[in-house]
Motif scaffolding. Structure first.
Motif, PDB file in Angstrom:
ATOM      1  N   ARG A  71       0.824  -1.207   0.000  1.00 18.09           N
ATOM      2  CA  ARG A  71       0.000   0.000   0.000  1.00 18.09           C
ATOM      3  C   ARG A  71       0.859   1.258   0.000  1.00 18.09           C
ATOM      4  NH1 ARG A  71      -2.241   2.143   4.446  1.00 18.09           N
ATOM      5  NH2 ARG A  71      -3.357   3.971   3.832  1.00 18.09           N
ATOM      6  N   ILE A  72       1.896   1.264   0.801  1.00 13.69           N
ATOM      7  CA  ILE A  72       2.866   2.358   0.824  1.00 13.69           C
ATOM      8  C   ILE A  72       4.230   1.752   0.526  1.00 13.69           C
ATOM      9  CG2 ILE A  72       3.953   4.168   2.195  1.00 13.69           C
ATOM     10  CD1 ILE A  72       1.365   4.331   3.832  1.00 13.69           C
ATOM     11  N   GLN A  73       4.846   2.242  -0.541  1.00 13.19           N
ATOM     12  CA  GLN A  73       6.147   1.727  -0.954  1.00 13.19           C
ATOM     13  C   GLN A  73       7.238   2.744  -0.641  1.00 13.19           C
ATOM     14  OE1 GLN A  73       5.772   0.494  -5.057  1.00 13.19           O
ATOM     15  NE2 GLN A  73       4.138  -0.949  -4.578  1.00 13.19           N
ATOM     16  N   THR A  74       8.486   2.291  -0.649  1.00 13.88           N
ATOM     17  CA  THR A  74       9.599   3.152  -0.247  1.00 13.88           C
ATOM     18  C   THR A  74       9.752   4.383  -1.137  1.00 13.88           C
ATOM     19  OG1 THR A  74      11.125   1.797  -1.525  1.00 13.88           O
ATOM     20  CG2 THR A  74      10.929   1.316   0.824  1.00 13.88           C
ATOM     21  N   GLU A  75       9.374   4.289  -2.411  1.00 11.20           N
ATOM     22  CA  GLU A  75       9.544   5.427  -3.314  1.00 11.20           C
ATOM     23  C   GLU A  75       8.350   6.392  -3.294  1.00 11.20           C
ATOM     24  OE1 GLU A  75       7.567   2.196  -5.722  1.00 11.20           O
ATOM     25  OE2 GLU A  75       9.292   2.235  -4.393  1.00 11.20           O
ATOM     26  N   ASP A  76       7.290   6.086  -2.542  1.00 11.28           N
ATOM     27  CA  ASP A  76       6.121   6.967  -2.462  1.00 11.28           C
ATOM     28  C   ASP A  76       6.506   8.282  -1.779  1.00 11.28           C
ATOM     29  OD1 ASP A  76       4.701   4.960  -3.648  1.00 11.28           O
ATOM     30  OD2 ASP A  76       3.469   4.502  -1.895  1.00 11.28           O
ATOM     31  N   VAL A  77       5.802   9.322  -2.176  1.00 13.03           N
ATOM     32  CA  VAL A  77       6.044  10.667  -1.657  1.00 13.03           C
ATOM     33  C   VAL A  77       4.798  11.141  -0.928  1.00 13.03           C
ATOM     34  CG1 VAL A  77       6.494  13.057  -2.358  1.00 13.03           C
ATOM     35  CG2 VAL A  77       7.657  11.180  -3.527  1.00 13.03           C
ATOM     36  N   LYS A  78       4.996  11.803   0.196  1.00 12.79           N
ATOM     37  CA  LYS A  78       3.889  12.371   0.971  1.00 12.79           C
ATOM     38  C   LYS A  78       3.888  13.880   0.719  1.00 12.79           C
ATOM     39  CE  LYS A  78       3.223  10.991   5.285  1.00 12.79           C
ATOM     40  NZ  LYS A  78       3.319  10.871   6.757  1.00 12.79           N
ATOM     41  N   LEU A  79       2.739  14.416   0.359  1.00 15.96           N
ATOM     42  CA  LEU A  79       2.598  15.842   0.084  1.00 15.96           C
ATOM     43  C   LEU A  79       1.562  16.433   1.022  1.00 15.96           C
ATOM     44  CD1 LEU A  79       2.957  18.417  -1.665  1.00 15.96           C
ATOM     45  CD2 LEU A  79       1.243  17.459  -3.212  1.00 15.96           C
ATOM     46  N   LEU A  80       1.929  17.515   1.699  1.00 18.89           N
ATOM     47  CA  LEU A  80       1.019  18.232   2.584  1.00 18.89           C
ATOM     48  C   LEU A  80       0.705  19.577   1.941  1.00 18.89           C
ATOM     49  CD1 LEU A  80      -0.367  18.396   5.437  1.00 18.89           C
ATOM     50  CD2 LEU A  80       1.647  19.705   6.116  1.00 18.89           C
ATOM     51  N   VAL A  81      -0.587  19.843   1.676  1.00 23.62           N
ATOM     52  CA  VAL A  81      -1.003  21.123   1.099  1.00 23.62           C
ATOM     53  C   VAL A  81      -2.138  21.716   1.924  1.00 23.62           C
ATOM     54  CG1 VAL A  81      -0.322  20.584  -1.269  1.00 23.62           C
ATOM     55  CG2 VAL A  81      -2.603  20.035  -0.525  1.00 23.62           C
ATOM     56  N   LEU A  82      -2.209  23.037   1.940  1.00 26.29           N
ATOM     57  CA  LEU A  82      -3.309  23.723   2.609  1.00 26.29           C
ATOM     58  C   LEU A  82      -4.536  23.678   1.714  1.00 26.29           C
ATOM     59  CD1 LEU A  82      -1.491  26.887   3.969  1.00 26.29           C
ATOM     60  CD2 LEU A  82      -2.135  24.848   5.214  1.00 26.29           C
ATOM     61  N   GLN A  83      -5.672  23.304   2.271  1.00 27.06           N
ATOM     62  CA  GLN A  83      -6.886  23.220   1.477  1.00 27.06           C
ATOM     63  C   GLN A  83      -7.283  24.569   0.898  1.00 27.06           C
ATOM     64  OE1 GLN A  83     -10.164  21.161   3.279  1.00 27.06           O
ATOM     65  NE2 GLN A  83      -8.923  19.391   3.802  1.00 27.06           N
ATOM     66  N   ASN A  84      -7.062  25.641   1.635  1.00 28.27           N
ATOM     67  CA  ASN A  84      -7.492  26.952   1.158  1.00 28.27           C
ATOM     68  C   ASN A  84      -6.510  27.584   0.172  1.00 28.27           C
ATOM     69  OD1 ASN A  84      -5.492  27.535   3.047  1.00 28.27           O
ATOM     70  ND2 ASN A  84      -6.509  29.375   3.793  1.00 28.27           N
ATOM     71  N   GLU A  85      -5.461  26.850  -0.221  1.00 26.59           N
ATOM     72  CA  GLU A  85      -4.509  27.364  -1.208  1.00 26.59           C
ATOM     73  C   GLU A  85      -4.458  26.521  -2.475  1.00 26.59           C
ATOM     74  OE1 GLU A  85      -0.610  28.167   0.247  1.00 26.59           O
ATOM     75  OE2 GLU A  85      -1.320  29.683   1.653  1.00 26.59           O
ATOM     76  N   LEU A  86      -5.329  25.538  -2.594  1.00 23.19           N
ATOM     77  CA  LEU A  86      -5.351  24.677  -3.778  1.00 23.19           C
ATOM     78  C   LEU A  86      -6.532  25.105  -4.638  1.00 23.19           C
ATOM     79  CD1 LEU A  86      -3.537  22.360  -4.699  1.00 23.19           C
ATOM     80  CD2 LEU A  86      -5.189  20.776  -3.771  1.00 23.19           C
ATOM     81  N   PHE A  87      -6.235  25.797  -5.748  1.00 28.13           N
ATOM     82  CA  PHE A  87      -7.279  26.381  -6.579  1.00 28.13           C
ATOM     83  C   PHE A  87      -7.172  25.939  -8.020  1.00 28.13           C
ATOM     84  CE2 PHE A  87      -7.009  29.517  -3.149  1.00 28.13           C
ATOM     85  CZ  PHE A  87      -8.346  29.657  -2.837  1.00 28.13           C
ATOM     86  N   GLU A  88      -8.330  25.881  -8.673  1.00 34.95           N
ATOM     87  CA  GLU A  88      -8.383  25.618 -10.099  1.00 34.95           C
ATOM     88  C   GLU A  88      -7.826  26.831 -10.820  1.00 34.95           C
ATOM     89  OE1 GLU A  88     -11.708  24.603 -13.492  1.00 34.95           O
ATOM     90  OE2 GLU A  88     -12.159  24.154 -11.404  1.00 34.95           O
ATOM     91  N   GLY A  89      -6.980  26.606 -11.792  1.00 33.51           N
ATOM     92  CA  GLY A  89      -6.385  27.700 -12.557  1.00 33.51           C
ATOM     93  C   GLY A  89      -4.923  27.876 -12.221  1.00 33.51           C
ATOM     94  N   GLN A  90      -4.318  28.880 -12.833  1.00 34.84           N
ATOM     95  CA  GLN A  90      -2.886  29.104 -12.681  1.00 34.84           C
ATOM     96  C   GLN A  90      -2.543  30.178 -11.654  1.00 34.84           C
ATOM     97  OE1 GLN A  90      -0.597  27.146 -14.168  1.00 34.84           O
ATOM     98  NE2 GLN A  90      -2.322  25.997 -14.911  1.00 34.84           N
ATOM     99  N   ALA A  91      -3.463  31.090 -11.397  1.00 35.85           N
ATOM    100  CA  ALA A  91      -3.186  32.173 -10.447  1.00 35.85           C
ATOM    101  C   ALA A  91      -4.348  32.291  -9.469  1.00 35.85           C
ATOM    102  CB  ALA A  91      -2.995  33.481 -11.200  1.00 35.85           C
ATOM    103  N   VAL A  92      -4.056  32.670  -8.253  1.00 32.85           N
ATOM    104  CA  VAL A  92      -5.090  32.797  -7.240  1.00 32.85           C
ATOM    105  C   VAL A  92      -5.818  34.120  -7.431  1.00 32.85           C
ATOM    106  CG1 VAL A  92      -5.557  32.918  -4.779  1.00 32.85           C
ATOM    107  CG2 VAL A  92      -3.786  31.389  -5.630  1.00 32.85           C
ATOM    108  N   ALA A  93      -7.134  34.046  -7.511  1.00 32.10           N
ATOM    109  CA  ALA A  93      -7.969  35.238  -7.626  1.00 32.10           C
ATOM    110  C   ALA A  93      -9.190  35.038  -6.750  1.00 32.10           C
ATOM    111  CB  ALA A  93      -8.374  35.464  -9.079  1.00 32.10           C
ATOM    112  N   VAL A  94      -9.916  36.096  -6.514  1.00 28.36           N
ATOM    113  CA  VAL A  94     -11.087  36.037  -5.649  1.00 28.36           C
ATOM    114  C   VAL A  94     -12.110  35.030  -6.152  1.00 28.36           C
ATOM    115  CG1 VAL A  94     -13.005  37.394  -4.722  1.00 28.36           C
ATOM    116  CG2 VAL A  94     -10.740  38.401  -4.904  1.00 28.36           C
TER     117      VAL A  94
END
Length: 130
Positions: A71-94
């Motif tokens: 299920r978890i292999q040695t080459e797997d990577v763990k990524l932590l991201v803030l939910q309020n900073e993950l947006f559709e598109g290339q730039a953050v806008a209102v």
């Protein structure tokens, strides 16, 4: 301000702080392809749609005790991201739409295998594999 907003504000500050986590924080770019289904309006199959999203996060590895070889292999990577900073598109806008990563997405050259969130719903922890 609720617990979620406080956690997100504190983490965002730590992500930006040169004396904090800023040197470990990297840009994150993800995409999801949604296959087109039958569309009676065009009399056939609609073309596939690609959703692209961006944010920032910290890439890390799994602890030895977490690695089970399947299920978890040695080459797997763990990524932590803030939910309020993950947006559709290339730039953050209102008007940007927040995106929840899903299994099968492509993120920064990796395939998403698992997605979980913390109890306060402030961060995503994403399991990635090449």
């Amino acid at each position: 301000m609720g617990m979620r907003e406080e956690i997100q504000a504190e983490l965002a500050e730590a992500f930006s702080d040169p004396d904090g986590l800023a040197d470990a924080v990297k840009p994150v770019a993800g995409s999801r392809t949604i296959k087109g289904g039958y569309d009676p309006a065009i009399g056939g199959t609609a073309p596939a749609t690609t959703i692209r999203y961006t944010g920032r996060g910290m890439f890390g590895s799994y602890l030895a005790k977490e690695i089970d070889g399947s299920r978890i292999q040695t080459e797997d990577v763990k990524l932590l991201v803030l939910q309020n900073e993950l947006f559709e598109g290339q730039a953050v806008a209102v008007t940007d739409v927040p995106v929840a990563p899903k299994i099968g997405d492509q993120v920064s050259g990796y395939r998403v295998l698992n997605v979980s969130e913390d109890p306060a719903q402030a961060t995503w922890t994403i399991q990635l594999r090449k």
